[in-house]
Enzyme design. Sequence first.
Site, PDB file in Angstrom:
ATOM      1  N   VAL A  70      36.854  35.573  55.886  1.00  0.00           N
ATOM      2  CA  VAL A  70      35.611  36.231  55.487  1.00  0.00           C
ATOM      3  C   VAL A  70      34.410  35.292  55.507  1.00  0.00           C
ATOM      4  O   VAL A  70      33.341  35.638  55.000  1.00  0.00           O
ATOM      5  CB  VAL A  70      35.737  36.879  54.088  1.00  0.00           C
ATOM      6  CG1 VAL A  70      36.805  37.951  54.088  1.00  0.00           C
ATOM      7  CG2 VAL A  70      36.019  35.836  53.010  1.00  0.00           C
ATOM      8  N   LYS A  71      34.575  34.112  56.098  1.00  0.00           N
ATOM      9  CA  LYS A  71      33.442  33.183  56.181  1.00  0.00           C
ATOM     10  C   LYS A  71      32.452  33.647  57.245  1.00  0.00           C
ATOM     11  O   LYS A  71      32.741  34.522  58.055  1.00  0.00           O
ATOM     12  CB  LYS A  71      33.939  31.768  56.474  1.00  0.00           C
ATOM     13  CG  LYS A  71      34.795  31.173  55.361  1.00  0.00           C
ATOM     14  CD  LYS A  71      34.029  31.067  54.047  1.00  0.00           C
ATOM     15  CE  LYS A  71      34.767  30.274  52.993  1.00  0.00           C
ATOM     16  NZ  LYS A  71      36.012  30.916  52.517  1.00  0.00           N
ATOM     17  N   ASN A  72      31.286  33.010  57.261  1.00  0.00           N
ATOM     18  CA  ASN A  72      30.252  33.406  58.216  1.00  0.00           C
ATOM     19  C   ASN A  72      30.723  33.242  59.656  1.00  0.00           C
ATOM     20  O   ASN A  72      30.423  34.061  60.516  1.00  0.00           O
ATOM     21  CB  ASN A  72      28.982  32.580  57.998  1.00  0.00           C
ATOM     22  CG  ASN A  72      28.314  32.882  56.669  1.00  0.00           C
ATOM     23  OD1 ASN A  72      28.968  33.283  55.713  1.00  0.00           O
ATOM     24  ND2 ASN A  72      27.009  32.691  56.587  1.00  0.00           N
TER      25      ASN A  72
END
Length: 378
Positions: free
Chosen positions: A184-186
Site C-alpha cells: 500500500v505504499k506510494n
Amino acid sequence: MATQLFVPNFRVDECLEGIRECLEKGWTGLGFKTVEMEEAWKTYTGLPHAHFLSSNTVGLHLAFHMMKTKYGWGDDAEVITTPLTFVSTNHAIIQAELTPVFADVDQYLCLDPVDVERKITDKTKAIIFVGLGGNVGQYEKVLKLCKDRDIKVVLDAAHMAGTRVDGKHVGHDADVTVFSFQAVKNLATADSGMICFRDKEDDERARKLAWLGINKDTFARTASQGAYKWKYDVEELGFKYHGNSIMAAIGLVSLKYLDRDNAYRRQLADWYLEALEGETLIEPVLVSPGCESSRHLFQVRVAKRDEVLMAMNEHEIYPGVHYRDNTEYRLYNSGAGKCPAAHKASNELISLPMHMGVTKNDVEFIVETLKKVVRTGL
C-alpha cells in the site's frame, strides 16, 4: 471504496507485461529485472547506490547488522529512535542486538532534535530517523547533531518514495536510507524495498549479505563464462533478503507514475487542509517548510480518537492510525513515559483516506462527516 484508507493503483496491463517478460525468459528471481529496478531507482533519486530487497524491514536489519559488525559496536551500543513508527523500525534494532533509546517527536511527528540531544550518551552509535507520512520534519537539525558527534544516520524512508527537499530527493546525506515498496505504499509492489548506502564498499557488502554471504549471485554466475562459473565463496554469515524480478517488474511500472501519483496526493492534502480551515477541534499535522512530501499520509489530531474512529466507521469511512506509541507494547515498555509528546499524539491521531480513488467530493464528505462527529462531543 474511496473511503478506504489505502487502495493501491496498479496499472494492471503494464504490470502483467513486465511479469510476462520474466516468465518467458524463465527468470523470476534475483537479477534481470532487479538490476533494471536498481538502475531506474538510482536515476530517479540521484542516489549513488541501490540494492533491491524483499522488504524495507529486512533492509533496516541489514543496515544495523552491517554497521555493528563494521564498526565493532558492542551489544550495549545505543540507537536513538522514535516510538511513533511501525514496529519493524524498532524490531530491526533489537534483531541486531543493539539497544533502542526512545526520543520524543515534534509537531511534525518526526524526531525532536531537542530531545534527541538530551538522549545522546557515550553509548549512542546511531540514530534512525523515520520520515513519517513522507515528512522530513527537522531532519536537518538531527543530522547536524549526528555529524558533529560522528553518530551514524539511518533514514527509514518507508513513506518517502518521491519526497524531495529543495528539489533534491531524500537520502543523499544519510549513511544508509531504506525505502519500502510494500503493497500500500506510494510506489507499490506486493512487497519489496530498496537499501541505499552512501559508500560503495557498503553497497558491495550488502549485496553479498543479502544473498546468504555468497560472493557471486546466481544471476552473475549464469552470465559468466567458463567451466568455473559455478564456483563461489561464502565470506561471512548472511541472510536471504534479496528481491526478485516479479516484484521489480511491478515496481518499475509504479515508478513510472510515482511523481504523477504523489502530485495527486499533495492535491488531496490541499483539499483536506482547505476543508478543515478554521476548524478548531480538528488539528491537521502539517508538512515542514521546504519539504515536498510524498504525502503517504494525511493525519489529523482529535480528542476521543477511538470513539471518533468508530463513529466514522458507522458512516462507512475507514481511516487508520499511524501509529500506536511503541512503548505501549510489552517488548518496548522500558521506554514508557519517556516521550510524552509521542504518547499524546498516539492517542489523538487519525490518518484520513489517501489514494488515487479519492475525489474532491470524497474529501468534502469525509471532512464534513468528521466535523459532525467531533462536534457532537460523542
